[in-house]
Design an enzyme around this catalytic site. Structure first.
Site, PDB file in Angstrom:
ATOM      1  N   LYS A 201       0.835  -1.200   0.000  1.00  0.00           N
ATOM      2  CA  LYS A 201       0.000   0.000   0.000  1.00  0.00           C
ATOM      3  C   LYS A 201       0.871   1.253   0.000  1.00  0.00           C
ATOM      4  CE  LYS A 201      -2.916  -3.267   0.559  1.00  0.00           C
ATOM      5  NZ  LYS A 201      -4.130  -3.711   0.007  1.00  0.00           N
TER       6      LYS A 201
HETATM    7  C1  PLP Z   1      -4.794  -4.915   0.819  1.00  0.00           C
HETATM    8  C2  PLP Z   1      -6.241  -4.809   0.922  1.00  0.00           C
HETATM    9  C3  PLP Z   1      -6.921  -5.294   2.045  1.00  0.00           C
HETATM   10  C4  PLP Z   1      -6.236  -6.056   3.147  1.00  0.00           C
HETATM   11  O1  PLP Z   1      -5.289  -5.283   3.822  1.00  0.00           O
HETATM   12  P1  PLP Z   1      -4.356  -5.989   4.926  1.00  0.00           P
HETATM   13  O2  PLP Z   1      -3.822  -4.837   5.711  1.00  0.00           O
HETATM   14  O3  PLP Z   1      -3.282  -6.719   4.183  1.00  0.00           O
HETATM   15  O4  PLP Z   1      -5.203  -6.883   5.739  1.00  0.00           O
HETATM   16  C5  PLP Z   1      -8.286  -5.107   2.111  1.00  0.00           C
HETATM   17  N1  PLP Z   1      -8.964  -4.480   1.121  1.00  0.00           N
HETATM   18  C6  PLP Z   1      -8.334  -4.003   0.033  1.00  0.00           C
HETATM   19  C7  PLP Z   1      -9.128  -3.301  -1.025  1.00  0.00           C
HETATM   20  C8  PLP Z   1      -6.962  -4.161  -0.117  1.00  0.00           C
HETATM   21  O5  PLP Z   1      -6.349  -3.721  -1.222  1.00  0.00           O
END
Ligand code: PLP
Length: 396
Positions: A201
């Site tokens: 992210k």
């Molecule tokens: C990456 C992601 C998640 C999960 O995030 P984590 O912190 O890895 O649990 C949930 N929703 C979306 C849209 C994502 O891109």
């Protein structure tokens, strides 16, 4: 380690170049400042949830325009808690996009509710009022709308519609730190939003997440739920000079973030605006370079907002001469690490038992799109190399 190897001749370097040059799809920007901050947390002797988590929560909430932040272990656990505080449970339906990382749909099953997949808009990859309304039933209790890949959904339209229908709206903002809608950060005005700090992210704490809300009582319940249902946090109890007996008010979870993670997060948060500005500049250059290739449609800002370009995806149309998987394979051969487009949960074995209404746009986007490399270390030369591969495929 070795001091005996000969320096490579210029010819050796050139010969080695094609292998050596690999362009990753994403790399987090982690510097000495993050390393120092993590080390400081370790040296302080307080490594579990404590003062650094509290500070990260305050600063993150302020940056995304929310009243309160509650740090948790991931966006997945943030989504789970969001549904718990909305009292969603067995017998309830929750509308989610199939076109999302699978955690969005999984969170619905954690609370025993039923995920109902809605289609998305082709340009943004997001739910719209129309696609949600098309699958809404009397059992719909909530919607989880995703700001997919950082592209904001139309918050004004969907928040108003959800209010009108009397259903909860959870915003999956996993990818959307630094994105804006109607001139405000996407967290502003959200009833409840979930964020991710996974390294894929925009900013990272290794693993980690946050729930943001405006309502102070909701924040208090979320703090309790992430910490075993305790009425006083362990950090506050240990900080007190007097003995404090905690009570456990409900069955809850251990979804805490550590102070080591939060220390990294505080530094990362300071980089957010710069990272987003740089990603937007790199995306603009990609868009320019791709403009003269038929059949390649790059993601863009929607009319009402700005994406942070957490994912820079392109949609291949029938005008393009190669299929998506062929493009991915050729990019890989040329040292470029690209990715398939956003996955579709309803096509995965875990959701084989769900019979969704037709999802034509979702299936087209997941089949015909791919994500190109975009990160702080990407050079103009790298971008020419990536786009050059697409040009060569377009020429056939
Ligand atoms: C990456 C992601 C998640 C999960 O995030 P984590 O912190 O890895 O649990 C949930 N929703 C979306 C849209 C994502 O891109």
């Amino acid at each position: 380690m070795s001091t005996t190897s000969q320096p490579a001749s210029p010819a050796d370097v050139r010969a080695a170049e094609p292998q050596a040059r690999r362009i990753p799809v994403m790399i987090p920007l982690l510097g000495e400042e993050e390393a120092e901050a993590a080390a400081d947390a370790v040296r302080s002797g307080w490594v579990a949830q404590g003062p650094r988590v509290a500070r990260f929560e305050r600063e993150f909430a302020a940056v995304v325009g929310a009243g309160h932040g509650v740090a948790v272990s991931s966006c997945t656990t943030a989504l789970h808690l969001a549904l718990v505080v909305l009292d969603v449970g067995p017998g309830d339906e929750v509308i989610v996009p199939s076109l999302s990382f699978i955690a969005t749909a999984n969170a619905v099953r954690y609370v025993g509710a039923t995920p109902v997949f809605a289609d998305v808009d082709l340009a943004t990859g997001n739910l719209t009022v129309e696609t949600v309304d098309a699958v809404r039933t009397p059992r719909t209790r909530a919607v989880i709308a995703v700001h997919q890949g950082g592209v904001p959904f139309d918050v004004a339209a969907l928040r108003r519609a959800a209010d009108g229908w009397g259903v909860g709206l959870v915003e999956d903002a996993a990818c959307a730190a630094g994105s804006t809608a109607y001139g405000q950060p996407v967290g502003a005005g959200a009833h409840i939003a979930a964020w991710s700090f996974h390294p894929r992210k925009i900013i990272t704490t290794g693993e980690g997440g946050m729930v943001t809300v405006d309502d102070v009582d909701l924040a208090a319940r979320l703090r309790r739920l992430r910490e075993h249902g305790m009425n006083i946090s362990a950090a506050d109890r240990h900080a007190s000079a007097q003995p404090v007996l905690e009570a456990y008010l409900e069955t809850a979870y251990n979804y805490r973030m550590t102070d080591i993670q939060a220390a990294v997060g505080i530094v990362q948060l300071g980089r957010l605006a710069g990272l987003v500005a740089q990603r937007r500049a790199l995306a603009a250059r990609y868009q320019q370079m791709l403009a003269d290739i038929d059949g390649v449609l790059p993601v863009r800002d929607p009319a009402y907002g700005r994406t942070n370009y957490q994912s820079f995806w392109v949609l291949l149309t029938p005008a393009f001469r190669a299929g998506r998987d062929e493009v991915l394979a050729e990019l890989a051969r040329q040292g470029v690490s690209a990715r398939r487009g956003i996955m579709a949960a309803h096509l995965e074995p875990a959701y084989a038992d769900v019979r969704p209404a037709p999802l034509p746009v979702t299936e087209r986007l997941t089949r015909d799109s791919l994500i190109l490399p975009l990160h702080h270390a990407l050079t103009e030369e790298d971008q020419h190399h990536v786009v050059g591969v697409l040009h060569a495929l377009a020429r056939g």
